[in-house]
Design an enzyme around this catalytic site. Structure first.
Site, PDB file in Angstrom:
ATOM      1  N   SER A 126       0.835  -1.185   0.000  1.00 43.43           N
ATOM      2  CA  SER A 126       0.000   0.000   0.000  1.00 43.43           C
ATOM      3  C   SER A 126       0.887   1.258   0.000  1.00 43.43           C
ATOM      4  CB  SER A 126      -0.949  -0.049   1.198  1.00 43.43           C
ATOM      5  OG  SER A 126      -1.978   0.879   1.087  1.00 43.43           O
TER       6      SER A 126
ATOM      7  N   ASP B 212      -8.964  -4.518  -5.597  1.00 40.14           N
ATOM      8  CA  ASP B 212      -8.438  -3.737  -4.475  1.00 40.14           C
ATOM      9  C   ASP B 212      -9.220  -2.433  -4.339  1.00 40.14           C
ATOM     10  OD1 ASP B 212      -6.854  -2.143  -2.699  1.00 40.14           O
ATOM     11  OD2 ASP B 212      -5.112  -3.356  -3.202  1.00 40.14           O
TER      12      ASP B 212
ATOM     13  N   HIS C  13      -7.521  -5.609  -0.290  1.00 39.62           N
ATOM     14  CA  HIS C  13      -6.406  -4.663  -0.331  1.00 39.62           C
ATOM     15  C   HIS C  13      -5.115  -5.403  -0.039  1.00 39.62           C
ATOM     16  CE1 HIS C  13      -4.195  -1.024  -0.186  1.00 39.62           C
ATOM     17  NE2 HIS C  13      -4.073  -0.970   1.137  1.00 39.62           N
TER      18      HIS C  13
END
Length: 498
Positions: A216, A437, A465
């Site tokens: 991320s 995602d 995610h």
């Protein structure tokens, strides 16, 4: 990357100060010894015993310059954690993890993730850290538990001037508290400085090259590191990639689409069985909409607290990060429709970093501090209203003006340096992007891959995610083969949903 929810992260007024000047050049740091010792304060929100009971898990601190233009000036202590290699294979040094945010504690998260990283641990020491401005590393604080409760519980519905005025008033207080409590560190918490810190970590653990897994927001940190120190890149994996070049408006709309898409997938999955929120997708969606409207007028009382519409929406978003939490979201929404808000409030607390004793981690405060110093963009009122209107059309549940309103008035000016990445000259980098995602939409994966110049993209077809820790044996196999054997997947490689 944690999505900025409107109720939590919008401010309108604060003074500005000048960001620190940049160093004249980048240089590799001299190794500094890390004094490893027992871990004494790891947190486990699930109540399970922390990994610190394992004597091979050690914690330590590394001093780095607060201001890299003054390397011999005031120092900042970075908190680190190491899970030692099991020694079942030829040692490969260390692999450093950043699990996202910005604002996630690497010290706490590695403690929880170590078990599923067993294949890597056979060959590597696993290392993570709290980046500057996060938790133990001079974590940014913007108020006590009571202040944060007020801030995170703000409603985002109904959209309009009155709701906006209430949010603006609360956020003025939030911005003032951030500056009052953490003003000294605010100019120095950006990703460029965090990348310099990672090179200090690399040198301190004795690795000639940085082996790294960034998830991320950690993909932006990795991309900036590879831009600043291309010759020091070892085996680097960037999972759930962020496109650092996007504007606030582009980011807000892409994430709003991503969460709405994930929410619709959740509803479709729910109604295939005995769905507690509706017999079909339209009915379930309508029931959730009614719930949010009701909560905006009359919150549910939960053990002396109030489940507001803002917290309920946060709880829904939190559960959409992983398909594994969809069954719990079904239960939470079903109970809330019957007047019981405990489960939905639990989900919201997991997102905002609220502990059982009413204190908070720095998740919700480190996020804006790092986000706002990482860009010089400061949108005007017209841009904010345009963004909000477009986002609400995409999703009444998740639409907002995003973090642009917050950064517009943040008390420290930002720089665009972290928005430009180019790893030319680095070793090959592996990028993994997920089709489902919600927080870092797949469209960002090929964009980051192209910007890096030295990267190869793997596509994961599943939901959630992040792909590496999703349970996909295909993704984990490809990533581990690269990190352990140096075997890069072929161009166009894909993995099916887990």
């Amino acid at each position: 990357m944690r999505r900025v929810l409107a109720a939590a992260l919008i401010v309108t007024a604060a003074g500005c100060s000048t960001a620190p000047a940049e160093p004249a050049s980048e240089s590799t740091a001299d190794p500094t010894k890390i004094a490893w010792g027992p871990c004494t304060d790891l947190k486990r929100p699930d109540g399970e015993p922390p990994a610190r009971q394992d004597p091979s898990v050690r914690c330590g601190k590394l001093a780095v310059p607060l201001d890299y233009t003054k390397p011999d000036g005031e120092q900042l202590d970075l908190a680190l954690i190491k899970v030692a290699a099991t020694g079942k294979g030829k040692p490969l040094g260390s692999v450093v993890f950043n699990f996202g945010g910005p604002g996630a504690s690497g010290v706490d998260t590695l403690d929880q993730a170590a078990k599923v990283l067993a294949p890597l641990r056979a060959r590597y020491d696993l290392i993570s850290f709290d980046p500057r401005g996060v938790e133990r590393s001079s974590g940014v604080r913007c108020g006590d538990g009571a202040e944060m409760d007020k801030f995170t519980s703000l409603d985002t519905l109904p959209p309009g001037d009155e709701t906006r005025r209430q949010i603006e008033g609360a956020n003025k207080r939030f911005a003032d508290l951030c500056e009052q409590n953490s003003g000294k560190i605010l100019p120095y918490v950006g990703t460029v400085n965090a990348a310099r810190d990672m090179d200090r970590i690399r040198a301190a653990v004795g690795d000639a090259k940085l082996n790294y897994v960034g998830m991320s927001y950690g993909t932006q940190l990795g991309g900036v590191y590879a831009t600043k120190f291309p010759k020091n890149v070892g085996r680097m994996v960037l999972d759930a990639p962020l496109d650092p070049s996007v504007t606030f408006e582009q980011r807000t709309l892409a994430q709003t689409r991503g969460f709405q898409k994930a929410y619709e997938s959740f509803l479709r999955a729910c109604v295939k069985g005995a769905c507690p929120i509706g017999k079909d997708q339209a009915t379930a969606d309508n029931n959730v909409e009614k719930l949010m409207t009701q909560l905006a007028g009359k919150p549910l009382t939960v053990n002396g607290r109030q489940l507001t519409q803002g917290l309920a929406a946060t709880g829904v978003a939190a559960a959409l990060y992983s398909e594994l939490t969809w069954p719990f979201l079904e239960q939470a929404l079903g109970e809330a429709l019957k007047g019981k808000g405990e489960a939905l409030l639990y989900l919201a607390d997991s997102y905002t970093g609220r502990n059982e004793d009413g204190t908070y981690s720095t998740q919700m405060t480190s996020f804006p501090a790092i986000t706002c110093v990482d860009t010089a963009e400061r949108p005007d009122e017209a841009a904010l209203r345009r963004t909000e209107a477009a986002a609400l059309k995409i999703s009444p549940l998740f639409g907002s003006e995003g973090s642009g309103g917050l950064c517009r008035v943040w008390p420290v000016k930002g720089s665009n340096e972290a928005r430009h990445v180019d790893a030319t000259g680095s070793a090959p980098i592996l990028v993994v992007g997920g089709k489902g995602d919600p927080a870092t939409p797949y469209e960002w994966a090929p964009k980051l891959t192209a910007q890096l110049k030295t990267a190869t993209l793997v596509t994961y077809q599943g939901e959630g995610h992040g792909a590496y820790l999703s349970g996909s044996k295909c993704v984990q196999g490809l990533v581990d083969a690269y990190l352990i054997e140096g075997k890069m997947p072929g161009k166009g490689a894909t993995c099916p949903a887990a």
